[in-house]
Design a protein around this motif. Structure first.
Motif, short mmCIF file in Angstrom:
data_model
loop_
_atom_site.label_atom_id
_atom_site.label_comp_id
_atom_site.label_asym_id
_atom_site.label_seq_id
_atom_site.Cartn_x
_atom_site.Cartn_y
_atom_site.Cartn_z
N HIS A 1 0.84 -1.21 0.00
CA HIS A 1 0.00 0.00 0.00
C HIS A 1 0.87 1.25 0.00
CE1 HIS A 1 -2.40 3.21 1.89
NE2 HIS A 1 -3.36 2.70 1.16
N THR A 2 1.89 1.26 0.82
CA THR A 2 2.81 2.40 0.90
C THR A 2 3.56 2.58 -0.42
OG1 THR A 2 3.06 2.07 3.27
CG2 THR A 2 4.74 3.39 2.18
N ALA A 3 4.01 1.47 -1.00
CA ALA A 3 4.72 1.55 -2.29
C ALA A 3 3.79 2.11 -3.37
CB ALA A 3 5.25 0.17 -2.69
N GLY A 4 2.55 1.66 -3.38
CA GLY A 4 1.59 2.18 -4.35
C GLY A 4 1.35 3.67 -4.18
N THR A 5 1.25 4.10 -2.94
CA THR A 5 1.07 5.53 -2.65
C THR A 5 2.27 6.34 -3.12
OG1 THR A 5 -0.31 5.01 -0.73
CG2 THR A 5 0.64 7.22 -0.82
N LEU A 6 3.47 5.84 -2.84
CA LEU A 6 4.68 6.53 -3.28
C LEU A 6 4.77 6.59 -4.81
CD1 LEU A 6 7.28 5.02 -0.79
CD2 LEU A 6 6.40 7.36 -0.80
N LYS A 7 4.34 5.52 -5.47
CA LYS A 7 4.38 5.50 -6.94
C LYS A 7 3.37 6.49 -7.52
CE LYS A 7 4.76 2.60 -10.93
NZ LYS A 7 5.76 3.37 -11.62
N ARG A 8 2.20 6.58 -6.92
CA ARG A 8 1.19 7.54 -7.41
C ARG A 8 1.63 8.98 -7.20
NH1 ARG A 8 -1.92 3.36 -5.74
NH2 ARG A 8 -2.25 4.08 -3.61
N VAL A 9 2.38 9.24 -6.15
CA VAL A 9 2.88 10.59 -5.88
C VAL A 9 3.94 10.98 -6.91
CG1 VAL A 9 4.22 11.96 -4.23
CG2 VAL A 9 2.34 10.55 -3.42
N ASP A 10 4.70 10.01 -7.38
CA ASP A 10 5.77 10.25 -8.35
C ASP A 10 5.18 10.27 -9.77
OD1 ASP A 10 8.36 10.58 -9.39
OD2 ASP A 10 8.61 8.42 -9.61
#
Length: 154
Positions: A40-49
């Motif tokens: 979930h955290t990785a997905g959030t970081l990817k969406r922010v980038d």
């Protein structure tokens, strides 16, 4: 994630090595609940980038570090760092900073008559990151190690 298969193998390998090599603590979680939080955290970081400037390996490594490092005891932190570096060679992970949070924490500590020690600020920022992704958190540590201060300041 375009490199999902390769990153999944690295993640499974990391969790297997963590189970084998890190000390046995009751509060260490290597199960699906932890993995879901990391993903979930990785997905959030990817969406922010949105510009795609950060490699997928770096995003996953950061999520793995940020979601696991705060719960490790001091001896296991170093070993986990080595495992992460071995599985993600060439990935330089920067220290996650929350500038506004840090400024607010310093002001609150000074207002309460406490010292804004860098280690305490680091631990409070780790607690903040965990509270963003987990519903339940537990602070574990020795007497007078700053658990209540970290919790109350946040």
């Amino acid at each position: 994630f375009n490199e999902a298969r390769v990153l999944a193998k690295k993640t499974v390998t990391l969790y297997s090595l963590m189970q084998q090599q890190l000390s046995k603590q009751d509060f260490y979680d290597y199960g699906l609940r932890n993995l879901k939080t990391v993903l979930h955290t990785a997905g959030t970081l990817k969406r922010v980038d949105t510009a795609g400037l950060t490699s997928e390996a770096m995003i996953l490594a950061r999520a793995l570090r940020d979601m696991n490092m705060p719960k490790f005891i001091k001896d296991d932190e170093r070993l986990f760092g080595h495992l992460l570096t071995d599985l993600f060679p060439g990935v330089e992970l920067m220290v996650t900073e929350h500038a506004e949070l840090s400024d607010a924490l310093k002001a609150e500590l000074i207002e309460k008559g406490l010292q804004a020690h860098p280690f305490l600020l680091y631990k409070v920022s780790q607690l903040y990151a965990l509270k963003e992704t987990r519903h339940c958190n537990m602070l574990i540590g020795k007497t007078l190690s700053g658990k209540t201060t970290a919790w109350m300041i946040l």
